[in-house]
Write a protein that holds these residues in place. Structure first.
Motif, PDB file in Angstrom:
ATOM      1  N   MET A  88      29.087  40.441  -8.117  1.00 47.03           N
ATOM      2  CA  MET A  88      30.350  41.120  -7.795  1.00 47.03           C
ATOM      3  C   MET A  88      31.177  40.250  -6.851  1.00 47.03           C
ATOM      4  O   MET A  88      32.384  40.097  -7.011  1.00 47.03           O
ATOM      5  CB  MET A  88      30.069  42.467  -7.113  1.00 47.03           C
ATOM      6  N   TRP A  89      30.515  39.675  -5.842  1.00 42.34           N
ATOM      7  CA  TRP A  89      31.230  38.875  -4.836  1.00 42.34           C
ATOM      8  C   TRP A  89      31.722  37.572  -5.447  1.00 42.34           C
ATOM      9  O   TRP A  89      32.841  37.142  -5.167  1.00 42.34           O
ATOM     10  CB  TRP A  89      30.349  38.619  -3.628  1.00 42.34           C
ATOM     11  N   PHE A  90      30.898  36.957  -6.285  1.00 38.77           N
ATOM     12  CA  PHE A  90      31.349  35.724  -6.947  1.00 38.77           C
ATOM     13  C   PHE A  90      32.551  36.030  -7.830  1.00 38.77           C
ATOM     14  O   PHE A  90      33.543  35.301  -7.809  1.00 38.77           O
ATOM     15  CB  PHE A  90      30.213  35.122  -7.787  1.00 38.77           C
ATOM     16  N   GLY A  91      32.451  37.133  -8.582  1.00 40.66           N
ATOM     17  CA  GLY A  91      33.567  37.532  -9.433  1.00 40.66           C
ATOM     18  C   GLY A  91      34.815  37.781  -8.606  1.00 40.66           C
ATOM     19  O   GLY A  91      35.918  37.338  -8.952  1.00 40.66           O
ATOM     20  N   MET A  92      34.644  38.463  -7.465  1.00 40.72           N
ATOM     21  CA  MET A  92      35.780  38.756  -6.597  1.00 40.72           C
ATOM     22  C   MET A  92      36.463  37.465  -6.152  1.00 40.72           C
ATOM     23  O   MET A  92      37.689  37.354  -6.216  1.00 40.72           O
ATOM     24  CB  MET A  92      35.307  39.545  -5.374  1.00 40.72           C
ATOM     25  N   ILE A  93      35.668  36.480  -5.732  1.00 42.78           N
ATOM     26  CA  ILE A  93      36.248  35.209  -5.263  1.00 42.78           C
ATOM     27  C   ILE A  93      37.041  34.541  -6.381  1.00 42.78           C
ATOM     28  O   ILE A  93      38.174  34.093  -6.175  1.00 42.78           O
ATOM     29  CB  ILE A  93      35.129  34.259  -4.770  1.00 42.78           C
ATOM     30  N   PHE A  94      36.472  34.494  -7.589  1.00 46.01           N
ATOM     31  CA  PHE A  94      37.182  33.821  -8.687  1.00 46.01           C
ATOM     32  C   PHE A  94      38.487  34.553  -9.012  1.00 46.01           C
ATOM     33  O   PHE A  94      39.523  33.914  -9.239  1.00 46.01           O
ATOM     34  CB  PHE A  94      36.292  33.730  -9.929  1.00 46.01           C
ATOM     35  N   LEU A  95      38.434  35.900  -9.016  1.00 50.88           N
ATOM     36  CA  LEU A  95      39.655  36.661  -9.299  1.00 50.88           C
ATOM     37  C   LEU A  95      40.701  36.432  -8.211  1.00 50.88           C
ATOM     38  O   LEU A  95      41.899  36.316  -8.490  1.00 50.88           O
ATOM     39  CB  LEU A  95      39.331  38.153  -9.418  1.00 50.88           C
ATOM     40  N   LEU A  96      40.236  36.316  -6.950  1.00 50.31           N
ATOM     41  CA  LEU A  96      41.177  36.082  -5.853  1.00 50.31           C
ATOM     42  C   LEU A  96      41.805  34.691  -5.954  1.00 50.31           C
ATOM     43  O   LEU A  96      42.981  34.514  -5.631  1.00 50.31           O
ATOM     44  CB  LEU A  96      40.478  36.252  -4.501  1.00 50.31           C
ATOM     45  N   ILE A  97      41.024  33.709  -6.412  1.00 42.77           N
ATOM     46  CA  ILE A  97      41.571  32.362  -6.579  1.00 42.77           C
ATOM     47  C   ILE A  97      42.710  32.400  -7.600  1.00 42.77           C
ATOM     48  O   ILE A  97      43.788  31.835  -7.361  1.00 42.77           O
ATOM     49  CB  ILE A  97      40.465  31.376  -7.024  1.00 42.77           C
TER      50      ILE A  97
END
Lengths: 224, 73
Positions: free
Chosen positions: A45-54
């Motif tokens: 979830m956190w990795f996904g969040m970071i990529f979406l934020l990028i």
């Protein structure tokens, strides 16, 4: 179905994540037991969040260069699905923590930092909604988004590592420190990151298209 | 004669006993009950995921239709 291959890929990777993630052999570690499998669901979830934020920050920068509201649509909706992932990350993390660390909230540095990060993004949504002018909302939102991201990364990746944290790789937790070396876990973990990120991107793009349809309809109503 | 033979067949039936339910020697479709019923859980989660996915695909298609009605090419 235009350009739908990545959506099919997302479904495939996530079905693989669920089935292999729940059934494949995992290291038998004390305290963690089967919950080690949450690696494929909570951590991703956190990795996904970071990529979406990028992606969101990329479109915020683009908006500042072009002043095109279409870029702002992408920025806000990618942030929205990133926030969804963040909230799910906190919720799953609390449940996992209850049965491994003994409490839903232990005041762990990374837990606290993640909570601050989520609140920062809630503030972003409130800030946007408090501005009525579309261009002004988009410009201030874009600037806030860039600064929020610049604060979020050190908040969850750097600061918790400077102190003792229960999270693996940050001191404390003896049961889990080797997880990032385990190739069997990686076989599900990496596809899971890609799958969840693609799903978040899918949800975001659907909502972006909804926004654009709404805008066209509003323009038609005003002009007719 | 027919009635007699039917009753004779009935006499040869082997009664089903408790041991027919409790034995482990006969292979049955027990896969879903093995390993703490983990496969049931996998099924449950997979069904939920497929359901959400179908819903998302439906939404995606609805918006595609709206986009076409708004700007027909």
């Amino acid at each position: 179905m235009r350009q739908s291959w990545w959506k099919i890929l997302a479904i495939g990777l996530l079905l693989y994540t669920i089935i292999a993630g729940l059934l494949m052999d995992v290291p038998r570690l004390a305290i963690l037991n089967e919950t080690i499998r949450a690696l494929h669901f909570h951590v991703t979830m956190w990795f996904g969040m970071i990529f979406l934020l990028i992606i969101s920050v990329y479109y915020s920068i683009r908006y500042l260069r072009t002043n095109n509201l279409k870029d702002d649509d992408m920025a806000i909706e990618f942030t929205n699905s990133a926030i969804l992932f963040g909230v799910l990350g906190i919720a799953t993390g609390m449940l996992w923590a209850k049965f491994t660390w003994g409490d839903y909230w232990s005041g762990d540095p990374k837990q606290n930092a993640a909570a601050i990060g989520i609140l920062m993004y809630f503030a972003y949504l409130i800030l946007r909604n408090s501005l009525t002018d579309l261009q002004q909302r988009a410009r201030i939102g874009a600037i806030y988004n860039i600064f929020a991201f610049a604060a979020f990364i050190p908040l969850i990746f750097v600061l918790p590592r400077l102190t003792d944290s229960l999270h693996p790789g940050n001191g404390g937790n003896p049961g889990f420190n080797a997880y990032d070396l385990d190739s069997k876990l990686r076989m599900v973990f990496y596809p899971a990151i890609i799958g969840w990120t693609l799903l978040g991107g899918w949800i975001a793009t659907v909502r972006v298209r909804m926004r654009r349809v709404e805008r066209v309809l509003e323009d038609k109503l005003i002009n007719s | 004669m027919l009635a007699f033979s039917l009753s004779a067949l009935a006499q040869e039936k082997i009664p089903v006993t408790e041991s027919d339910y409790s034995n482990n020697s006969v292979e049955m479709a027990d896969k879903m009950r093995e390993d703490g019923k983990i496969y049931v859980l996998v099924g449950v989660i997979a069904i939920i995921f497929v359901g959400i996915t179908v819903y998302l695909i439906g939404t995606d298609r609805k918006i595609s239709k709206l986009e076409k009605t708004i700007s027909p090419k």
